[in-house]
Write a protein that holds these residues in place. Structure first.
Motif, PDB file in Angstrom:
ATOM      1  N   SER A 186       0.856  -1.181   0.000  1.00 27.83           N
ATOM      2  CA  SER A 186       0.000   0.000   0.000  1.00 27.83           C
ATOM      3  C   SER A 186       0.891   1.231   0.000  1.00 27.83           C
ATOM      4  CB  SER A 186      -0.895  -0.015   1.247  1.00 27.83           C
ATOM      5  OG  SER A 186      -1.589   1.206   1.352  1.00 27.83           O
ATOM      6  N   PHE A 207      -8.609  -4.747   3.409  1.00 30.61           N
ATOM      7  CA  PHE A 207      -8.195  -5.039   2.037  1.00 30.61           C
ATOM      8  C   PHE A 207      -8.446  -6.499   1.674  1.00 30.61           C
ATOM      9  CE2 PHE A 207      -4.958  -6.315  -1.055  1.00 30.61           C
ATOM     10  CZ  PHE A 207      -5.238  -5.413  -2.070  1.00 30.61           C
ATOM     11  N   LYS A 213     -11.900   0.154   1.119  1.00 30.13           N
ATOM     12  CA  LYS A 213     -11.272  -0.924   0.347  1.00 30.13           C
ATOM     13  C   LYS A 213     -10.298  -0.443  -0.720  1.00 30.13           C
ATOM     14  CE  LYS A 213     -13.280  -5.359   0.523  1.00 30.13           C
ATOM     15  NZ  LYS A 213     -12.015  -5.842   1.045  1.00 30.13           N
TER      16      LYS A 213
END
Ligand code: ADP
Ligand code: MG
Length: 384
Positions: free
Chosen positions: A221, A246, A379
Motif C-alpha cells: 500500500s 483489504f 477498500k
C-alpha cells in the motif's frame, strides 16, 4: 524434469533475496518507500496490492530494469544493484507475452539459449524438455499468433525458465486471461513451482489468485509493505486495519476501551468483551469477519442465551442475499454502524428486511486495533 532443470539446492527457511531499505522516487513521489523484505530460497511469494501501490516498481528493481533511488538488493548475500539484468540469473514473465511474432514456439523458447551461445545439442535438449513441461510439444512449429492467450503465456513461461534461472519474477502474468483459464494456469504454476523448486516472486492485484498460489503474501500500500505472512495468517489475524479491510470482508465497530478487557459500544451503552486489556478511554477498533458473526432473530436470541465469552449488539436487517453456496445478511445498528453476516446456505438464514436482530460473535474471533486511519477502512485505499 529434474534431468533438465536441476531443482536448485533446496534450502527451506534460508534467505535467498534480501531487499534492504529499498526506495524508488520519481521527483518527490515515493513509488517504493523504504521496503525491507527477505525472500526465502524456493519460496513462492506474492506482492499483492491495488494498482499503483508499488508492486511492479519493486519487481523491476529486482529484475534490474529500474535502478533504486537508494537501498540494497542482495541475492545470496551479494549486491545486485550494479549487475545488469541479463547477468542476474533471473527470469521474467509479464502480462503481455512479448513473444517474437515471426519466430516459432520452439525458436521463441530457444532464444535466451541462442543469445547465451549454448551448444546446439544442449539447446535442443532443453527446449524439448521445456515444451513438454508447458505441454506444448505438439505446437512447437506454430507461430504465437496461432496460439490462444493461455498457450502464448505458457510459451513465455517456458522461455523465462529455459536458461534455468534461480529466480522467476512474474508480473500479473495471467491478467489478460479469462477466469477459467486463469485458474487452470494457476494450478499449472503451483505444480511447476513444486517440481522445479525455484524461487518465484509473483505480482497480482487479485487476492484470490494470491491465496491460491503463494506460500507467503506481501501486501503493498502506497509503496510500503503493510502485511507479510501466509494467506491464512493475514486473513485470520490481520496485522492492521488496512490489511483486515483489504483482504476479504470485515465488520468494524468503534469502541472506547474501559481498561479491563472490555470496551464500550457507546451508541448502545453496551460493554463489549475484548481479548486485550487496553488503556481506559482509548479509542478501539474491533474487527470481526462476516462468517464469524451470527444474526439471530430476537425470538431466537431469547431462546439461545449468549454463550460465555461472546458479544452481542442489536441491529435491523437491511438485505438478505442468496449467493448459492452462502448467504449474506446486511444489518445496521440504531447508531448507523453497518455490519454483514455471512453463513453457509445449508445453515439457513430465516431473516427478512426490517427484522430486528441480534448480531453475535465470539470474543476470540475478533481482532482489536488501537491505531488506524479512516482511509484504512476504505477498500480502495491501496491505490493512489
Ligand atoms: P503497481 O504495479 O502496484 O500497480 P507501480 O509500481 O507500477 O504500481 O507504480 C507505483 C507508482 O509509481 C504509481 O503511482 C505509478 O504511477 C508511479 N510510477 C511508476 N513508474 C513511474 C515513472 N516512470 N515515472 C513516474 N511515476 C511512476
Ligand atoms: Mg503493476
Amino acid at each position: 524434469m529434474s534431468a533438465v532443470i536441476d531443482a536448485p539446492s533446496q534450502n527451506p527457511g534460508k534467505t535467498l533475496v534480501s531487499l534492504r531499505n529499498l526506495n524508488k522516487h520519481y521527483g518527490q513521489f515515493a513509488a517504493v518507500d523504504n521496503i525491507s523484505l527477505d525472500i526465502q530460497d524456493g519460496e513462492f511469494l506474492t506482492f499483492l496490492g491495488s494498482s499503483g501501490s508499488g508492486k511492479s516498481t519493486t519487481l523491476s528493481m529486482l529484475a534490474g530494469f529500474e535502478t533504486p533511488s537508494s537501498g540494497e538488493i542482495l541475492v545470496g548475500g551479494q549486491s545486485l544493484v550494479s549487475v545488469p539484468p541479463h547477468k542476474r540469473d533471473i527470469g521474467m514473465v509479464f502480462q503481455r507475452y512479448s513473444l517474437f511474432p515471426h519466430l516459432s514456439v520452439r525458436d521463441n523458447i530457444a532464444f535466451p539459449l541462442a543469445i547465451r551461445k549454448l551448444a546446439a545439442a544442449e539447446r535442443e535438449r532443453r527446449v524439448d524438455a521445456m515444451l513438454k513441461l508447458v505441454q506444448l510439444d505438439t505446437f512447437a512449429h506454430r507461430r504465437p499468433a496461432q496460439l490462444s492467450g493461455g498457450q502464448q503465456q505458457r510459451v513465455a513461461i517456458a522461455r523465462a525458465l529455459v536458461y534455468e534461472p534461480r529466480i522467476l519474477l512474474m508480473d500479473e502474468p495471467l491478467g489478460a486471461l479469462d477466469k477459467k483459464l486463469r485458474e487452470d494456469l494457476q494450478d499449472e504454476l503451483r505444480q511447476l513451482h513444486r517440481r522445479l523448486g525455484i524461487t518465484i516472486v509473483y505480482v497480482t492485484h487479485d487476492q484470490e489468485e494470491a491465496m491460491r498460489l503463494s506460500q507467503r503474501i506481501a501486501i503493498f500500500s502506497h509503496g510500503k509493505i503493510v502485511g507479510l505472512g501466509t494467506g491464512y495468517d493475514l486473513y485470520q489475524n490481520p496485522p492492521n486495519a488496512f490489511v483486515a479491510s483489504f483482504l476479504g470482508n470485515s465488520n468494524f465497530l468503534k469502541l472506547k476501551a474501559r481498561g479491563n478487557g472490555a470496551a464500550l459500544f457507546e451508541e448502545q451503552r453496551l460493554a463489549i468483551r475484548l481479548t486485550a486489556g487496553l488503556n481506559h478511554d482509548q479509542d478501539v477498533l474491533l474487527m470481526v469477519r462476516p462468517e464469524k458473526a451470527q444474526a439471530l432473530s430476537v425470538a431466537q436470541a431469547e431462546l439461545e442465551p449468549l454463550p460465555q465469552g461472546w458479544n452481542q449488539v442489536a441491529a435491523t436487517v437491511g438485505e438478505v442475499l442468496f449467493l448459492g453456496e452462502s448467504q449474506t445478511c446486511s444489518v445496521v445498528t440504531a447508531g448507523g454502524t453497518a455490519m454483514t453476516v455471512k453463513a453457509l446456505s445449508a445453515a439457513g438464514m430465516p431473516l427478512r428486511s426490517g427484522d430486528p436482530v441480534r448480531v453475535r460473535w465470539a470474543t476470540a474471533d475478533a481482532c482489536v486495533y488501537t491505531e488506524w486511519q479512516a482511509s484504512d477502512l476504505n477498500k480502495a485505499a491501496g491505490a493512489h
